[in-house]
Design a protein around this motif. Sequence first.
Motif, PDB file in Angstrom:
ATOM      1  N   THR A  97       0.832  -1.205   0.000  1.00  0.00           N
ATOM      2  CA  THR A  97       0.000   0.000   0.000  1.00  0.00           C
ATOM      3  C   THR A  97       0.862   1.248   0.000  1.00  0.00           C
ATOM      4  O   THR A  97       0.511   2.256  -0.621  1.00  0.00           O
ATOM      5  N   VAL A  98       2.008   1.196   0.681  1.00  0.00           N
ATOM      6  CA  VAL A  98       2.931   2.333   0.705  1.00  0.00           C
ATOM      7  C   VAL A  98       3.478   2.604  -0.698  1.00  0.00           C
ATOM      8  O   VAL A  98       3.539   3.754  -1.152  1.00  0.00           O
ATOM      9  N   LEU A  99       3.859   1.534  -1.390  1.00  0.00           N
ATOM     10  CA  LEU A  99       4.371   1.691  -2.757  1.00  0.00           C
ATOM     11  C   LEU A  99       3.306   2.292  -3.668  1.00  0.00           C
ATOM     12  O   LEU A  99       3.600   3.151  -4.505  1.00  0.00           O
ATOM     13  N   GLU A 100       2.062   1.853  -3.498  1.00  0.00           N
ATOM     14  CA  GLU A 100       0.969   2.362  -4.328  1.00  0.00           C
ATOM     15  C   GLU A 100       0.689   3.823  -4.018  1.00  0.00           C
ATOM     16  O   GLU A 100       0.502   4.639  -4.922  1.00  0.00           O
ATOM     17  N   ASP A 101       0.665   4.162  -2.710  1.00  0.00           N
ATOM     18  CA  ASP A 101       0.374   5.538  -2.314  1.00  0.00           C
ATOM     19  C   ASP A 101       1.455   6.509  -2.789  1.00  0.00           C
ATOM     20  O   ASP A 101       1.152   7.668  -3.122  1.00  0.00           O
ATOM     21  N   LEU A 102       2.704   6.060  -2.828  1.00  0.00           N
ATOM     22  CA  LEU A 102       3.810   6.923  -3.247  1.00  0.00           C
ATOM     23  C   LEU A 102       4.090   6.806  -4.749  1.00  0.00           C
ATOM     24  O   LEU A 102       5.050   7.398  -5.241  1.00  0.00           O
ATOM     25  N   ASN A 103       3.256   6.040  -5.457  1.00  0.00           N
ATOM     26  CA  ASN A 103       3.419   5.859  -6.906  1.00  0.00           C
ATOM     27  C   ASN A 103       4.812   5.343  -7.263  1.00  0.00           C
ATOM     28  O   ASN A 103       5.460   5.827  -8.203  1.00  0.00           O
ATOM     29  N   ILE A 104       5.267   4.364  -6.515  1.00  0.00           N
ATOM     30  CA  ILE A 104       6.565   3.729  -6.765  1.00  0.00           C
ATOM     31  C   ILE A 104       6.325   2.486  -7.609  1.00  0.00           C
ATOM     32  O   ILE A 104       5.514   1.624  -7.254  1.00  0.00           O
ATOM     33  N   ASN A 105       7.025   2.366  -8.712  1.00  0.00           N
ATOM     34  CA  ASN A 105       6.802   1.263  -9.652  1.00  0.00           C
ATOM     35  C   ASN A 105       8.073   0.459  -9.868  1.00  0.00           C
ATOM     36  O   ASN A 105       9.195   0.999  -9.823  1.00  0.00           O
ATOM     37  N   TYR A 106       7.884  -0.812 -10.115  1.00  0.00           N
ATOM     38  CA  TYR A 106       8.953  -1.681 -10.610  1.00  0.00           C
ATOM     39  C   TYR A 106       8.585  -1.995 -12.060  1.00  0.00           C
ATOM     40  O   TYR A 106       7.653  -2.753 -12.314  1.00  0.00           O
ATOM     41  N   TYR A 107       9.288  -1.386 -12.974  1.00  0.00           N
ATOM     42  CA  TYR A 107       8.985  -1.626 -14.381  1.00  0.00           C
ATOM     43  C   TYR A 107       9.647  -2.939 -14.806  1.00  0.00           C
ATOM     44  O   TYR A 107       9.442  -3.965 -14.196  1.00  0.00           O
ATOM     45  N   GLU A 108      10.462  -2.924 -15.823  1.00  0.00           N
ATOM     46  CA  GLU A 108      11.067  -4.182 -16.286  1.00  0.00           C
ATOM     47  C   GLU A 108      12.312  -4.529 -15.471  1.00  0.00           C
ATOM     48  O   GLU A 108      12.775  -5.659 -15.501  1.00  0.00           O
ATOM     49  N   GLY A 109      12.880  -3.550 -14.775  1.00  0.00           N
ATOM     50  CA  GLY A 109      14.097  -3.802 -14.014  1.00  0.00           C
ATOM     51  C   GLY A 109      13.822  -4.286 -12.600  1.00  0.00           C
ATOM     52  O   GLY A 109      12.685  -4.485 -12.180  1.00  0.00           O
ATOM     53  N   GLN A 110      14.893  -4.468 -11.810  1.00  0.00           N
ATOM     54  CA  GLN A 110      14.794  -4.944 -10.441  1.00  0.00           C
ATOM     55  C   GLN A 110      14.719  -3.796  -9.444  1.00  0.00           C
ATOM     56  O   GLN A 110      14.449  -4.010  -8.264  1.00  0.00           O
ATOM     57  N   ASN A 111      14.972  -2.574  -9.900  1.00  0.00           N
ATOM     58  CA  ASN A 111      15.032  -1.419  -9.015  1.00  0.00           C
ATOM     59  C   ASN A 111      13.762  -0.588  -9.119  1.00  0.00           C
ATOM     60  O   ASN A 111      13.189  -0.452 -10.198  1.00  0.00           O
ATOM     61  N   PRO A 112      13.324  -0.008  -7.995  1.00  0.00           N
ATOM     62  CA  PRO A 112      12.112   0.807  -8.020  1.00  0.00           C
ATOM     63  C   PRO A 112      12.348   2.150  -8.704  1.00  0.00           C
ATOM     64  O   PRO A 112      13.443   2.709  -8.640  1.00  0.00           O
ATOM     65  N   THR A 113      11.301   2.665  -9.346  1.00  0.00           N
ATOM     66  CA  THR A 113      11.348   3.963 -10.004  1.00  0.00           C
ATOM     67  C   THR A 113      10.398   4.891  -9.272  1.00  0.00           C
ATOM     68  O   THR A 113       9.246   4.528  -9.010  1.00  0.00           O
ATOM     69  N   MET A 114      10.882   6.100  -8.966  1.00  0.00           N
ATOM     70  CA  MET A 114      10.046   7.041  -8.203  1.00  0.00           C
ATOM     71  C   MET A 114      10.515   8.468  -8.428  1.00  0.00           C
ATOM     72  O   MET A 114      11.613   8.720  -8.936  1.00  0.00           O
ATOM     73  N   THR A 115       9.665   9.409  -8.032  1.00  0.00           N
ATOM     74  CA  THR A 115      10.036  10.821  -8.077  1.00  0.00           C
ATOM     75  C   THR A 115      10.897  11.142  -6.858  1.00  0.00           C
ATOM     76  O   THR A 115      10.951  10.382  -5.876  1.00  0.00           O
ATOM     77  N   GLN A 116      11.561  12.293  -6.890  1.00  0.00           N
ATOM     78  CA  GLN A 116      12.377  12.715  -5.755  1.00  0.00           C
ATOM     79  C   GLN A 116      11.507  12.942  -4.509  1.00  0.00           C
ATOM     80  O   GLN A 116      11.917  12.643  -3.387  1.00  0.00           O
ATOM     81  N   GLU A 117      10.291  13.436  -4.735  1.00  0.00           N
ATOM     82  CA  GLU A 117       9.377  13.656  -3.614  1.00  0.00           C
ATOM     83  C   GLU A 117       9.022  12.344  -2.934  1.00  0.00           C
ATOM     84  O   GLU A 117       9.011  12.248  -1.691  1.00  0.00           O
ATOM     85  N   SER A 118       8.760  11.305  -3.749  1.00  0.00           N
ATOM     86  CA  SER A 118       8.433   9.995  -3.171  1.00  0.00           C
ATOM     87  C   SER A 118       9.633   9.418  -2.433  1.00  0.00           C
ATOM     88  O   SER A 118       9.482   8.785  -1.375  1.00  0.00           O
ATOM     89  N   ALA A 119      10.836   9.613  -2.964  1.00  0.00           N
ATOM     90  CA  ALA A 119      12.049   9.110  -2.321  1.00  0.00           C
ATOM     91  C   ALA A 119      12.243   9.756  -0.951  1.00  0.00           C
ATOM     92  O   ALA A 119      12.627   9.090   0.024  1.00  0.00           O
ATOM     93  N   THR A 120      11.979  11.051  -0.874  1.00  0.00           N
ATOM     94  CA  THR A 120      12.116  11.768   0.399  1.00  0.00           C
ATOM     95  C   THR A 120      11.138  11.223   1.436  1.00  0.00           C
ATOM     96  O   THR A 120      11.492  11.028   2.604  1.00  0.00           O
ATOM     97  N   LYS A 121       9.908  10.970   1.024  1.00  0.00           N
ATOM     98  CA  LYS A 121       8.904  10.432   1.947  1.00  0.00           C
ATOM     99  C   LYS A 121       9.261   9.014   2.373  1.00  0.00           C
ATOM    100  O   LYS A 121       9.058   8.627   3.532  1.00  0.00           O
ATOM    101  N   LEU A 122       9.791   8.220   1.422  1.00  0.00           N
ATOM    102  CA  LEU A 122      10.119   6.833   1.738  1.00  0.00           C
ATOM    103  C   LEU A 122      11.233   6.747   2.773  1.00  0.00           C
ATOM    104  O   LEU A 122      11.250   5.836   3.618  1.00  0.00           O
ATOM    105  N   LYS A 123      12.154   7.706   2.751  1.00  0.00           N
ATOM    106  CA  LYS A 123      13.267   7.696   3.704  1.00  0.00           C
ATOM    107  C   LYS A 123      12.798   7.830   5.152  1.00  0.00           C
ATOM    108  O   LYS A 123      13.505   7.437   6.082  1.00  0.00           O
TER     109      LYS A 123
END
Length: 476
Positions: A300-326
Motif C-alpha cells: 500500500t505504501v508503494l501504491e500511495d507513493l506511486n513507486i513502480n517496478y517496471y522491467e528492471g529490479q530497481n524501483p522507479t520514483m520521483t524525488q518527492e516519493s524518495a524523500t517520503k520513503l526515507k
Amino acid sequence: MNVVEIVIFVALYYILPCVGLAKLFEKAGEAGWKGYIPLYNWFVMIQLSGKPAWWFVLLLLPGINILVLIGVHLDFAKSYGKFGLGEQILSVLFPFVYLPKWGFDEHTKYLGKSTSPDFKTKYQKTLKKSSGREWTEAIIFAVVAATLIRTFFIEAYTIPTPSMERSLLVGDFLFVSKVNYGPRTPMTPIAFPFAHHTMPLIGTKAYWDGIELPYYRLPGLSEVKKGDVVVFNWPMEADSPLLRPVDKRENYIKRCQGAPGDTLSIVDAQVYVNGKAAPNPPGEQIDYALQTDGTEINPTVLEDLNINYYEGQNPTMTQESATKLKSFSNIKVVKPLIQQKGMADPQAFPGDINHKWNADNFGPLIIPKKGWTVKLDSLSIPLYKRAIEVYEHNTVKLDGKNGIIINGVKADSYTFKMNYYWMMGDNRHDSLDSRFWGFVPEDHIVGKALFIWMSWDDNGSFLNKIRWSRIFRGIH
C-alpha cells in the motif's frame, strides 16, 4: 522531391486546373486570363456561383479554406449543369482532369448562378435530392470536416508506454493541438480517413505513397519551447525496413529539453541548457537503489507513493516519493542510481568511441539550428552525420584519405537547412528518447499536448478503471 516530380506536381495541381478555369470563365463571359491568377480565380468562382463576396475571406483561413473551397467548387460545377454527385466528387478529387474536360467540352454551358433563387426554381427537379444522396453527402461532409479538424486543428492521442510517467500515465487520452506550432500540411495526401499508417483489422497500408509532397508548415501561435510536451513522428523509423513517409511514422510523445541553437548537457541526471540547470518536470522520476532492514515494504505504501517496478529490479520514483520513503523506520537506503561520468553506454547517442556518454552523463552538444554552420571533423561528424544524411537528404561518405565527402565534394563544414529539437521522457530511466537516437527534425513535429480528456487504468478495479482526478487536467 526531384525536379521531374516538382514539374509533374505543378502541372497537375496548378496549370491544368487553371487552363480548365480559363475556358469555363470564357463561357460565362469572363476574361480567360482570370483563371490563371491565384486567389483571384477563387473570387471569380464565387461570383459565378452566386455566393456572397465575403466567402472569399473564409478562403484565406488555413484549414477552414479547404472545406469552403470544396463548397465553392461544388456550386461552381452546378452553374455548368454538373448536378450528379459522382461527377461533382470526381471533379473535387481530380480537378486537373475534369475542369479542362468541361472547359473544352462544347456541350458544357454556363447556366447561371447556382445559388440564386431563380436558378433553384428553374432547375428544381434536377436539383432535388433523394434521401440516399442526402445521407451520402452528409457522410462525406462529416468525414471531410473531421479530417480537416484532425489535420489542421486538434487530434486525439493515447499514451501507450510509461516513458512520460509520472507526468503522463499509460492510458491517458490527450488532445494534441496542431495550431500551437502551426499545422503541418499533409505530406502523404492520399490516405484513408482516421487511420494513421495501418488499416484496422486487415493490417494493410492506410495511405498511398505514390504522391509525397514537400514539408510545409502553416504559421502557428509559437515555436516549440523548452518544457513543452510534444508529439512527433519517430525519427529512427527512417532506418527501419518499413521506411514510411515522415507524416506516417509512429507517433512519440516526449518533453522538449533543448531548442535549436541550445548547448545541452546532462550531469548526474540533471539537464543543463546553455550552462544553466533546466527546470525539472514535477513528474520526473528515475531508478533508485532501495535497502530495508530486512522487512518487506507494505504494498500500500508503494501504491500511495506511486513507486513502480517496471522491467528492471530497481524501483522507479520521483524525488518527492524518495524523500517520503526515507522517513519510514524500516528503510535504510534510498539512493538514486546514476551512471558515472565517462562510463560509455554503447546504445547512447552517437554510439562512437570518442563520446563516452550515457543516459545520466551526456554531452555537451549543440542542437542544430536552421542556418547554423558546423565545422566537420572526427569529433563532430558522429554527432551530425545522421541529420545531414538522413533528415536533410545528402550523401555523406567518410574517406580515410580524403576526409568527409558530402554529395561528392570534400567538405569541412555544413550549414543546416532545418531546426532540430532534443526530446526526453520524464521517466528518465525508462524512456527511449534523444539520448539514444539524437535530434528530432522540425518536419517530424506533430503538435503540442494540451490536456487529458480521459484516463483509463487497465489495472484498476471495476469501479476505479477511470482515473477521475485526471480528466480535463492540463499538461505541464
